[in-house]
Enzyme design. Structure first.
Site, PDB file in Angstrom:
ATOM      1  N   HIS A  16       0.857  -1.187   0.000  1.00 21.81           N
ATOM      2  CA  HIS A  16       0.000   0.000   0.000  1.00 21.81           C
ATOM      3  C   HIS A  16       0.890   1.233   0.000  1.00 21.81           C
ATOM      4  O   HIS A  16       1.297   1.727   1.051  1.00 21.81           O
ATOM      5  CB  HIS A  16      -0.920  -0.030   1.235  1.00 21.81           C
ATOM      6  CG  HIS A  16      -1.927   1.064   1.288  1.00 21.81           C
ATOM      7  ND1 HIS A  16      -3.128   0.945   1.965  1.00 21.81           N
ATOM      8  CD2 HIS A  16      -1.928   2.315   0.765  1.00 21.81           C
ATOM      9  CE1 HIS A  16      -3.816   2.076   1.850  1.00 21.81           C
ATOM     10  NE2 HIS A  16      -3.092   2.928   1.141  1.00 21.81           N
ATOM     11  N   HIS A 196      -9.428   0.920  -1.336  1.00 23.27           N
ATOM     12  CA  HIS A 196      -9.405   1.568  -0.028  1.00 23.27           C
ATOM     13  C   HIS A 196     -10.835   1.499   0.526  1.00 23.27           C
ATOM     14  O   HIS A 196     -11.786   1.872  -0.169  1.00 23.27           O
ATOM     15  CB  HIS A 196      -9.036   3.048  -0.142  1.00 23.27           C
ATOM     16  CG  HIS A 196      -7.581   3.322  -0.366  1.00 23.27           C
ATOM     17  ND1 HIS A 196      -6.861   2.769  -1.380  1.00 23.27           N
ATOM     18  CD2 HIS A 196      -6.718   4.131   0.322  1.00 23.27           C
ATOM     19  CE1 HIS A 196      -5.610   3.216  -1.315  1.00 23.27           C
ATOM     20  NE2 HIS A 196      -5.489   4.045  -0.300  1.00 23.27           N
ATOM     21  N   GLU A 199     -11.280   3.341   5.882  1.00 23.48           N
ATOM     22  CA  GLU A 199     -10.231   4.243   6.398  1.00 23.48           C
ATOM     23  C   GLU A 199     -10.971   5.328   7.199  1.00 23.48           C
ATOM     24  O   GLU A 199     -10.903   5.355   8.422  1.00 23.48           O
ATOM     25  CB  GLU A 199      -9.416   4.845   5.245  1.00 23.48           C
ATOM     26  CG  GLU A 199      -8.313   5.805   5.708  1.00 23.48           C
ATOM     27  CD  GLU A 199      -7.597   6.513   4.557  1.00 23.48           C
ATOM     28  OE1 GLU A 199      -8.132   6.563   3.430  1.00 23.48           O
ATOM     29  OE2 GLU A 199      -6.488   7.052   4.809  1.00 23.48           O
ATOM     30  N   ASP A 277       1.807   3.869   2.836  1.00 23.04           N
ATOM     31  CA  ASP A 277       0.790   4.746   2.252  1.00 23.04           C
ATOM     32  C   ASP A 277       1.414   5.913   1.477  1.00 23.04           C
ATOM     33  O   ASP A 277       1.618   5.808   0.272  1.00 23.04           O
ATOM     34  CB  ASP A 277      -0.186   5.233   3.349  1.00 23.04           C
ATOM     35  CG  ASP A 277      -1.563   5.618   2.807  1.00 23.04           C
ATOM     36  OD1 ASP A 277      -1.805   5.440   1.598  1.00 23.04           O
ATOM     37  OD2 ASP A 277      -2.413   6.082   3.607  1.00 23.04           O
TER      38      ASP A 277
HETATM   39  N1  ADE Z   1      -4.552   8.732  -1.831  1.00 20.80           N
HETATM   40  C1  ADE Z   1      -3.313   8.778  -1.344  1.00 20.80           C
HETATM   41  N2  ADE Z   1      -3.311   8.379  -0.061  1.00 20.80           N
HETATM   42  C2  ADE Z   1      -4.583   8.066   0.265  1.00 20.80           C
HETATM   43  C3  ADE Z   1      -5.231   7.580   1.431  1.00 20.80           C
HETATM   44  N3  ADE Z   1      -4.580   7.340   2.570  1.00 20.80           N
HETATM   45  N4  ADE Z   1      -6.555   7.392   1.388  1.00 20.80           N
HETATM   46  C4  ADE Z   1      -7.240   7.629   0.280  1.00 20.80           C
HETATM   47  N5  ADE Z   1      -6.683   8.077  -0.850  1.00 20.80           N
HETATM   48  C5  ADE Z   1      -5.361   8.292  -0.863  1.00 20.80           C
HETATM   49 ZN    ZN Z   2      -3.690   4.780   0.508  1.00 21.22          ZN
END
Ligand code: ADE
Ligand code: ZN
Length: 337
Positions: A16, A196, A199, A277
């Site tokens: 990721h 994703h 989150e 990330d």
């Molecule tokens: N694009 C880049 N990082 C991200 C994240 N943590 N969540 C959603 N989109 C992203």
């Molecule tokens: Zn991400």
């Protein structure tokens, strides 16, 4: 406690990682100069002062703005090589890398420019850095679905060197269900699917990603813990979650690293992996995340080996490429005691 050198030696897989999220302030200034782009910041210190985030959107605003310096294939290749060099220093052995093409095409940079630049650097990655790789195109869920569909078709037509597709950007209000058609087109073409979910968004989005987009991994997924039936499903089917501890703290998904649910996720038998990330924005690369887990959450060699094993198994690598990495993780673990 494990030393940084010991953590370096653990064979690590990154699942990721947004390549645009590895754009460091120094490279932003360098590329701005090379491309004759005027930045809104007086100097690097003023740029660095922007890296305080209150939520996902506040980060995305800076993330997309900084991409203005990425103009040519060479820029994308330089960005990718800089990441690979840093990942090599972190002991990363395999990386599955996200790129957000719409973030470039909407500002007039062509799909082939960003794709060719990143792909050129990745093609040399194994020889140059000892890191095998796969490229995953991520669609921006806060942009029109029709735009994603057109891009998916363009990627197919140009035979883009991608292993899979994903879904990212502002989550709340942009459920996976909107992207069913895009993901089914990708699946028909044999592409792997990830998204994703969970989150900032609710567990319902994780269910949708699994059931409607038929993803094989969930990126983040930490809000899954709010739904016991979902946790049970994820455990039973060993669906990998690509958790990003530094990201969660910096985007205020959780208060501090000490509060991170990662130990509870491991204890419940979830197939969690640790990832960086957007390391240029969130305070560190994959090794930094692992080091922090040992210092703040008391993780030892056993936990780190579990995370490393989970990442190998969650990767798109075939069994014959997974086997030597898994064996090296066991050798590493044996050497720590
Ligand atoms: N694009 C880049 N990082 C991200 C994240 N943590 N969540 C959603 N989109 C992203
Ligand atoms: Zn991400």
């Amino acid at each position: 406690m494990l030393t940084p050198a010991q953590i370096h030696d653990l064979p690590k897989v990154e699942l990721h990682l947004h390549i645009e999220g590895t754009l460091e302030p120094e490279l932003i200034l360098q590329l701005a100069e090379r491309n004759g782009i005027r930045l809104p910041w007086a100097d690097i210190d003023e740029l660095r002062q922007q890296y305080e985030f209150t939520d996902l959107q506040s980060f995305l605003n800076l993330y997309y703005a900084n991409m203005a310096v990425l103009q040519t294939e060479e820029d994308f290749a330089d960005l990718t090589r800089a990441y690979l060099r840093r990942a090599q220093a972190a002991g990363v052995r395999h990386a599955e890398i996200f790129m957000d093409p719409q973030a470039h095409t909407v500002r007039g940079v062509s799909l082939s420019t960003c794709m060719n630049g990143v792909a050129a650097a990745l093609a040399e990655s194994e020889a140059e850095f000892g890191i095998s790789s796969a490229l995953i195109v991520t669609f921006l869920r806060d942009r029109p679905v029709a735009e994603a569909l057109t891009m998916m078709q363009d990627l197919i037509d140009m035979r883009a060197p991608i292993a899979g597709i994903g879904l990212d950007s502002a989550e709340v209000g942009h459920p996976p269900i909107d992207f069913v058609e895009v993901f089914s087109l990708a699946r028909e073409r044999g592409l792997r699917c990830v998204a994703h979910a969970g989150e900032e968004g609710p567990p319902e989005y994780v269910w949708q990603a699994l059931e409607l987009l038929q993803v094989s991994r969930i990126d983040h997924g930490i809000r899954s813990l709010e739904d016991d039936a979902l946790v049970e499903h994820l455990v039973t089917h060993q669906i990998p979650l690509t958790v990003c501890p530094f990201s969660n703290v910096r985007l205020r998904v959780i208060d501090t690293l000490a509060d991170h649910p990662l130990p509870a996720m491991l204890a419940r038998g979830l197939a969690v992996t640790v990832n960086s990330d957007d390391p240029a924005y969130f305070g560190g690369y994959l090794d930094d995340n692992f080091i922090a887990l040992t210092r703040t959450l008391g993780f030892g060699a056993g936990e780190l080996a579990t995370l490393a094993r989970n990442a190998v198994r969650a990767s798109f690598l075939k069994a014959d490429a997974q086997a030597p990495l898994l064996a090296q993780i066991e050798d590493w673990l044996t050497a720590q005691v």
